[in-house]
Every structure is written in C-alpha cells, then in structure tokens.
Design a protein around this motif. Structure first.
Motif, PDB file in Angstrom:
ATOM      1  N   PHE A  24      63.733  52.428  75.598  1.00 40.50           N
ATOM      2  CA  PHE A  24      62.913  51.350  75.022  1.00 40.50           C
ATOM      3  C   PHE A  24      61.923  50.854  76.084  1.00 40.50           C
ATOM      4  N   SER A  25      62.409  50.692  77.306  1.00 41.25           N
ATOM      5  CA  SER A  25      61.566  50.192  78.395  1.00 41.25           C
ATOM      6  C   SER A  25      62.029  50.830  79.690  1.00 41.25           C
ATOM      7  N   ARG A  33      74.525  47.725  82.337  1.00 46.42           N
ATOM      8  CA  ARG A  33      75.095  46.916  81.249  1.00 46.42           C
ATOM      9  C   ARG A  33      75.101  47.745  79.975  1.00 46.42           C
ATOM     10  N   THR A  73      73.416  46.575  71.031  1.00 52.95           N
ATOM     11  CA  THR A  73      72.189  47.229  70.560  1.00 52.95           C
ATOM     12  C   THR A  73      71.323  47.764  71.692  1.00 52.95           C
ATOM     13  N   LEU A  74      71.535  47.264  72.912  1.00 59.06           N
ATOM     14  CA  LEU A  74      70.750  47.721  74.054  1.00 59.06           C
ATOM     15  C   LEU A  74      71.679  47.981  75.235  1.00 59.06           C
ATOM     16  N   THR A 124      71.410  48.972  79.622  1.00 52.83           N
ATOM     17  CA  THR A 124      70.500  49.057  80.760  1.00 52.83           C
ATOM     18  C   THR A 124      71.114  49.955  81.829  1.00 52.83           C
ATOM     19  N   ALA A 138      65.947  50.984  83.489  1.00 52.61           N
ATOM     20  CA  ALA A 138      65.561  51.259  82.103  1.00 52.61           C
ATOM     21  C   ALA A 138      66.512  50.620  81.114  1.00 52.61           C
ATOM     22  N   THR A 139      65.948  50.191  79.990  1.00 50.28           N
ATOM     23  CA  THR A 139      66.761  49.680  78.898  1.00 50.28           C
ATOM     24  C   THR A 139      66.631  50.632  77.706  1.00 50.28           C
ATOM     25  N   LEU A 156      66.080  50.649  64.182  1.00 53.97           N
ATOM     26  CA  LEU A 156      65.192  49.485  64.078  1.00 53.97           C
ATOM     27  C   LEU A 156      64.669  49.332  62.655  1.00 53.97           C
ATOM     28  N   PRO A 157      64.375  48.084  62.252  1.00 54.93           N
ATOM     29  CA  PRO A 157      63.769  47.887  60.940  1.00 54.93           C
ATOM     30  C   PRO A 157      62.350  48.479  60.910  1.00 54.93           C
ATOM     31  N   HIS A 194      64.595  43.557  84.440  1.00 58.26           N
ATOM     32  CA  HIS A 194      65.320  43.776  83.188  1.00 58.26           C
ATOM     33  C   HIS A 194      66.343  42.650  83.046  1.00 58.26           C
ATOM     34  N   GLY A 240      59.300  46.791  64.449  1.00 60.47           N
ATOM     35  CA  GLY A 240      60.690  47.177  64.640  1.00 60.47           C
ATOM     36  C   GLY A 240      61.533  46.095  65.301  1.00 60.47           C
ATOM     37  N   LEU A 278      58.474  43.120  77.252  1.00 66.13           N
ATOM     38  CA  LEU A 278      58.994  43.542  75.956  1.00 66.13           C
ATOM     39  C   LEU A 278      60.058  42.521  75.584  1.00 66.13           C
ATOM     40  N   ARG A 318      62.498  40.693  72.227  1.00 68.47           N
ATOM     41  CA  ARG A 318      62.961  40.744  70.841  1.00 68.47           C
ATOM     42  C   ARG A 318      62.197  39.703  70.056  1.00 68.47           C
TER      43      ARG A 318
END
Lengths: 275, 275
Positions: free
Chosen positions: A58-59, A81, A85-86, A88, A110-111, A118-119, B63, B245, B268, B270
C-alpha cells in the motif's frame, strides 16, 4: 505467477531462513552498470509480500544508501506490526564486498494490505495525463542516436514518450520538468501491484526536461499503490516543480487502461550539475 | 535552543544509552486525546538529529503503527549509514502497557544533511498558494461553535484558514479537498527545520473539505525539508486529489515568509466513512 516473464524470474527470492531471502540482481535491469531503483523496489516488495500476512504494497518508503550492482544479494525482512487489515514491515538489501563484508544498499519501510478487499468507491479530482496515442509517441528505438537514458533496462521495457516531453533528446528540453508516456513490460506481462513499484522509477528523469544531464541519484522514494491495475498499457507522468539547493523532487502518477490512478510516488533526488 | 517555547520543551529527549532517548509525550499536543502525528514526527526528528552526524532532516518517512497517548515514551535510534553529505537513520517510538510490555507506536526512516551547506540555487515552477492576508483568515477562536478539529493542540498553534477552504465549518464544504492557511506557533517561536515536521500535519484534514467528518488516521507520512525557513509566518496548503478504496493521499506544501518552498509532504490516510 507467470514465470514466462523476465520480471517475475528476476524478482524471485529464495527463503534462506525466517524472513531472510537470497536473490540475484540481474544485469539486465541496469542503467550504466547500476541496478535500477524501481527494480530493486520490486525485489524488496516481493520479499515483503512473502514475509508479511498481507499480499499487496500500500505504501513503500525506500531510502537509497549506496548503488547496487548486478550479482548476489540478501534481503532481510522484519515484521514490525501485523494488524487485521494492514501490516507493516521493514526490509534491507545487502551485497557483499570481496572480503565478505555486507554492505546495505537500500532500506525500506512498508505497509501492506489487500487491494482486492477495498471498497470500489472512487472520488477523485485527478485526471489522467493527456498523452497522444501510443503510435504517435517515441521510444529509444526511434531515436537517431542512442538517448542519454538508454541502457540495458530499455530492452525489457516498452516505453513510448509523449513527443512534447522529449525535446531534450534533440537538445531542446522544454524546461518544464515534465516527462510522460506509455509504459509496459516488453514481453507483454500485464501490470500488477508489484510491477508498479518498477513503473514509478522507470522513465527518463525529469531533470533531462529541465536541461540537465547526468546522474540523478534517488535519496528517498515513497510509492503508494492505490488500486490493482487493469490489464493493458499504463500511462505514467512524472513532474518536478522544485529544483533547489542541489535537490529536486520527482512526482510520478501511474494510470491504468481503465482510467484509474493506480500509483502515486514522490522521490527526493540529487540534481545533476547544470550542463 | 529557545527553551522559552513549549515546542522546544515538549520535544526534549534525554539520552539514556547510546542511541536511546527517554521522552514524555505532552497532553497539550493531543486531538481528542490522541497525540498529534506531526508532534510525534518532530520528537523522532529531534532524537535523530542528536544521534546522526548531520543536523537537519532532509527526508523523513514515517509509518504510523498505533495511536500514541500522553505520557512516557522511549525512542530507539539506529544509524543506518553515515556519509559525507548525507546520513540515514531509523527511529522508533515505544510506549509501555500496564504490564510493562513495550508497544511500538511509530517507526521512521530518515535521511539527514546540512541545509546550511546547500547552494543557493532555486529553479522552481511551484508558486506559493494564494491565501488572503492573515487578518482576513479564520482560526478556531473565530468559530461560532467549536470546530470539529478543535483540540488541546489548537491552543499552541496560530492557524488562520483561508475562508474559501472552511465552508465545512458551517456545513458547506467545497468538495475540492483543499485546506490552506497561515501557520505559526502561538508563542511566536520562529520556524526551523524541526518544527516544519509539525507543520505538515497540523491543519484540519482535507477530508473535512470533501464533506467527510471523523477520524483520518495517517498510515504513512513522508516529509521533505527543502530549505531552512525564514523567520515569520508560514503558509501551508494541503490538497487531496484521489479518495478511493477507503484511502486518500494528502499533499502538503509549506512556504516561508521569503516565498521559498521549505517543505513538501504526502501522507496516505484512511478516509473517514462518508457522513
């Protein structure tokens, strides 16, 4: 995994120990003998995708420490971590000196998440870059003489640049700090979240369009992958607004064939000396 | 160091062991009880400035792992690479659970240099944001009722927003995803490279201007400090182009009183759920 694509073969990582991966930097992804930063990012991204509980970057924030050379390398990852949903992670790529000493070349924080979870909402004011049709754009093969950006890597990429942004190739840079064009892998492999990490650092540097030539080494590069790219060619736009104190930023946007903004990146780089 | 400023007192770090610093997160820098991300960044930036051989943050990638709460914390730094003109370091901030377990709240990878050693060349196409004079802009004290972004931290900041970007405060967001205004520390302390790390994450979120209310937690925030800021008020512009998303990017630019672009950042985050 489509192993018929060189990108997939050359980003393969082999688990040596928990979180530690052996790999080999291919000489085919070099520019003037130095391994391309986007290819390195994809390699580290692949290792993190294996190490972390979530599949997609994602990042990704990368700090470039020293140039990487073709040959063996080891990637050490750490799960920082693991959330619902995420997650790192951190990854470093090391290469060996002749005396066996390890040198760290690049470190990444990085995450990761799951783009497919995702919607579908999209509410964007960003517009795709205006780029002429592919057949009206120009690639390295169209140049009367080899372009300054030409290198091994150009054989693996299908890049066609907007004629408005390649004046530098004939000694007439626009001075705007913009380069844009079509991007694909030459063997036709479709884009995915991992290959976008290559895409954001694959065009000739905006410094060329500012009338500067020479090396533009990346200090830091952060990429946000916003959507799984649709199959087909990508459009990439890179821009520099602030060249000052010997450094410049380079912002990249990547759009897919379905007109979705799939990646955004910014790098801080050392500017070449004025030519 | 001007210890008469609360910003300097509240970002103080105390060396416990080589590269390890004790600190205390002040409750005065909170928003709804959670410590502000920009203040955390300044704290980590200060520890790295003490640990690394170069004084100023050039590029800081953070992060965010978990919300930070007021109270004691420890910052562990690592010198990743010490070069001639640039050095790279890593820092993590930990807090303690009641059972003594450490929890990592935020991890940062950063490249430092010496802004005062850079050449004076400026070649930028970026223009300062058009913001009405300070006295025509609005701060929290001007609101008929407390603003959604109001919090402890607002007492320490002198923020006056462009009226064109505060329609959300009266139920009429512009929908453009833009917030801009004047920024200073309320006690008059002049900006420096460290305080810019606070500045990039101090305005109300662009999500408000998109008609969304609620929490916009940062996933990743990278800041480039491009110039030592001149004394006096700063102008800050934040913009969001792509909300998709369930995530959005927020780009910040910070301009100083001498019309220099002194910081650029992107985060970035949410997105809040649509209200």
């Amino acid at each position: 995994m489509d192993s018929s694509s060189q990108f997939d073969r050359d980003t393969a990582v082999n688990l040596r120990a928990p979180g530690v991966y052996d790999t080999d930097l291919s000489a085919d992804w070099t520019i003037f003998g130095v391994v391309n930063g986007g290819y390195l990012l994809a390699l580290l991204g692949r290792a993190l995708g294996e190490a972390l509980p979530h599949p997609h970057p994602f990042s990704v924030s990368a700090h470039y420490l020293a140039p990487s050379l073709p040959g063996p390398a080891v990637i050490r990852t750490e799960t920082v971590r693991a959330g619902r949903t995420l997650s790192t992670g951190q990854a470093s790529l090391f290469q060996y000196a002749e005396d066996g000493t390890e040198t760290e070349r690049i470190r990444v924080l990085a995450t990761y998440g799951d783009l497919d979870a995702l919607p579908d909402d999209v509410r964007t004011s960003a517009k795709p870059p205006a780029i002429p049709p592919y057949e009206h754009c120009f690639g390295p093969a169209d140049a009367p003489t080899p372009l300054p950006g030409s290198a091994e890597i150009t054989r693996l990429l299908d890049i066609k640049l907007d004629p408005a942004t390649i004046g530098w190739a004939v000694g007439a840079p626009s001075g705007k700090g913009e380069v844009r064009g079509w991007f694909g892998l030459a063997d036709g492999r479709d884009p995915d979240p991992l290959s976008l990490l290559l895409t954001v650092d694959a065009l000739p540097p905006t410094a060329f369009d500012l009338g500067l030539s020479g090396w533009t080494p990346t200090v830091e590069l952060t990429t946000h992958i916003r959507c799984r790219p649709a199959p087909g060619p990508l459009r990439v736009s890179i821009t520099t607004r602030n060249l000052a104190g010997g450094f410049l930023e380079e912002d990249a946007e990547v759009w897919d064939s379905a007109d979705r903004l799939v990646a955004q990146s910014r790098q801080l780089a050392r500017a070449p000396r004025a030519s």
